[in-house]
Design a protein around this motif. Sequence first.
Motif, short mmCIF file in Angstrom:
data_model
loop_
_atom_site.label_atom_id
_atom_site.label_comp_id
_atom_site.label_asym_id
_atom_site.label_seq_id
_atom_site.Cartn_x
_atom_site.Cartn_y
_atom_site.Cartn_z
N MET A 160 -5.10 13.56 11.06
CA MET A 160 -5.41 13.46 12.48
C MET A 160 -4.14 13.18 13.28
N ASP A 161 -4.14 13.52 14.58
CA ASP A 161 -2.97 13.26 15.40
C ASP A 161 -3.01 11.81 15.90
N ALA A 162 -1.98 11.46 16.69
CA ALA A 162 -1.87 10.07 17.16
C ALA A 162 -3.07 9.68 17.99
N ARG A 163 -3.63 10.69 18.75
CA ARG A 163 -4.77 10.35 19.60
C ARG A 163 -6.01 10.05 18.78
N GLY A 164 -6.05 10.54 17.56
CA GLY A 164 -7.18 10.26 16.69
C GLY A 164 -7.21 8.84 16.18
N GLY A 165 -6.10 8.15 16.25
CA GLY A 165 -6.08 6.74 15.88
C GLY A 165 -5.63 6.46 14.46
N GLU A 166 -5.51 7.44 13.59
CA GLU A 166 -5.16 7.19 12.19
C GLU A 166 -3.77 6.62 12.02
N PRO A 167 -2.72 7.18 12.65
CA PRO A 167 -1.38 6.59 12.52
C PRO A 167 -1.33 5.16 13.06
N LEU A 168 -2.06 4.88 14.12
CA LEU A 168 -2.07 3.53 14.67
C LEU A 168 -2.69 2.54 13.68
N LYS A 169 -3.73 2.95 13.00
CA LYS A 169 -4.36 2.08 12.00
C LYS A 169 -3.39 1.76 10.87
N ARG A 170 -2.66 2.82 10.43
CA ARG A 170 -1.71 2.58 9.34
C ARG A 170 -0.60 1.64 9.77
N SER A 171 -0.10 1.81 11.01
CA SER A 171 0.96 0.92 11.47
C SER A 171 0.47 -0.52 11.61
N LEU A 172 -0.79 -0.68 12.07
CA LEU A 172 -1.35 -2.03 12.15
C LEU A 172 -1.50 -2.64 10.76
N ALA A 173 -1.94 -1.81 9.81
CA ALA A 173 -2.10 -2.32 8.45
C ALA A 173 -0.76 -2.75 7.87
N ARG A 174 0.30 -1.93 8.12
CA ARG A 174 1.64 -2.31 7.64
C ARG A 174 2.12 -3.60 8.28
N ALA A 175 1.85 -3.74 9.57
CA ALA A 175 2.26 -4.97 10.27
C ALA A 175 1.54 -6.19 9.71
N LEU A 176 0.25 -6.03 9.41
CA LEU A 176 -0.50 -7.14 8.83
C LEU A 176 0.02 -7.50 7.44
N ARG A 177 0.35 -6.45 6.64
CA ARG A 177 0.90 -6.71 5.30
C ARG A 177 2.23 -7.46 5.40
N ARG A 178 3.08 -7.03 6.36
CA ARG A 178 4.36 -7.72 6.53
C ARG A 178 4.16 -9.18 6.91
N GLN A 179 3.19 -9.44 7.78
CA GLN A 179 2.91 -10.82 8.18
C GLN A 179 2.43 -11.65 6.98
N LYS A 180 1.57 -11.05 6.16
CA LYS A 180 1.08 -11.77 4.99
C LYS A 180 2.20 -12.04 4.00
N ILE A 181 3.08 -11.06 3.83
CA ILE A 181 4.21 -11.25 2.90
C ILE A 181 5.14 -12.34 3.42
N ARG A 182 5.41 -12.34 4.72
CA ARG A 182 6.26 -13.38 5.30
C ARG A 182 5.62 -14.76 5.12
N ALA A 183 4.31 -14.81 5.37
CA ALA A 183 3.62 -16.10 5.21
C ALA A 183 3.67 -16.56 3.75
N LEU A 184 3.51 -15.60 2.82
CA LEU A 184 3.57 -15.95 1.39
C LEU A 184 4.95 -16.43 1.00
N LEU A 185 5.99 -15.78 1.54
CA LEU A 185 7.35 -16.20 1.23
C LEU A 185 7.64 -17.59 1.80
N LEU A 186 7.04 -17.91 2.94
CA LEU A 186 7.24 -19.23 3.53
C LEU A 186 6.63 -20.34 2.67
N ILE A 187 5.47 -20.07 2.09
CA ILE A 187 4.82 -21.11 1.29
C ILE A 187 5.19 -21.02 -0.18
N ALA A 188 5.96 -19.98 -0.58
CA ALA A 188 6.31 -19.81 -1.99
C ALA A 188 7.06 -21.01 -2.57
N PRO A 189 8.05 -21.59 -1.87
CA PRO A 189 8.73 -22.77 -2.44
C PRO A 189 7.78 -23.94 -2.68
#
Length: 414
Positions: A1-30
């Motif tokens: 689907m194109d950008a107007r279909g919303g699929e690329p936006l969903k993937r970018s949001l999912a990547r952003a959420l994964r990055r946030q979770k990874i950062r949070a995990l790295l913060l509590i890892a020690p």
Amino acid sequence: MDARGGEPLKRSLARALRRQKIRALLLIAPLLAFIVLGFLMPIGSMLFRSVENPQITDILPRTVVALADWDADSNELPSEAVYTALVSDLRIAIEERTAMTMARRMNYEMAGFTTMVRRASRPLRRLDDDATGPFRELMIEAHDDWGDVATWRALKAYSSPYTVGYYLSAVDYTMVSGEIEPLPDNRSIHLMLFWRTAWMSGLICFLTLLLGYPVAFLLANVKERYANLLLIMVLLPFWTSLLVRTSAWKVLLQEQGVINQLLVWIGLVADDNRLAMINNKFGVIVAMTHILLPFMILPLYSVMKTVPPSYVRAAKSLGANDWTAFWRVYFPQSVPGIGAGAILVFIMAVGYYITPELVGGPSGMFISNRIAHQWNVSGNWGLVGALGTILLVAVLVLYWVYDKIVGIDNVKLG
């Protein structure tokens, strides 16, 4: 689907959420690594050591197999085949210098086992490599207990790679005869120490509450500038080493100490009849009450500070006197602070080691001192693990009961 279909936006949001979770995990890892390495792994090791029993099966494998067919309930000695297996295992163990490891393990359960193995080592070293026996008379001649059925019952009872023997020993029981039975009175010490630790910790908890409640009440109700000064005085012991505070009480309470000297000087005590306030229960109670008092005051103060003064004033305006207003209105609201302070002081008191060691003497010894003795002197890590596990379970049960009571009170208040 194109950008107007919303699929690329969903993937970018999912990547952003994964990055946030990874950062949070790295913060509590020690912190997570610290908890795992500093708490969970030692506790897991303690739990495993409390049931681990590899010494007999690893060092006497042939003997363990041969003993499986021997009837421990009989009054007859094992067959010559069992003695042959024992000699074969012991000769290898002597050569590999592991015989005394097995002997020390059995010596925890049956006194004199190290002597038996040491005496048997001498004739076994002189045996030819192709010697075929008979070995029963040889072993009995080395030490009479090799001809005692009780020795073989004990070996068979503790021949499993995992055992409850350490837990039995921790509650003054044994299974050296093949059956679970209480230890003799002259060897029963752990239940007495558990009971002493519990009631003395409870008494210390009560004394800290008795002394700490008025102090916390004063802190919560005086003017701010006075409260800050009093709070500094309460916190002052935290800035002094525990060892120094305990040693100070040792100086104060000994027979030639400051308190006895003062009592003699004012004539309340005769010089040849000074008070025995050290190396006993009294010294432990006094020193630990002083040391743990701030741990009762601070939770009380934090709760009392949240009680609105208007409640007490309202009660008085409705005709209640000072005592009724305090007991019916103020005190119930301070109960959570009492609970928090009590469980904190009690749990800390149960595990205390330095203070009972320095000022307690034999009559003031806690279970923690027994654990330290087994660790440092006897090297009985299995019993250490069992005693520590029992303490851990008791503390967890106590905390669970406290949590249930606090939960019920919160529901009622709600």
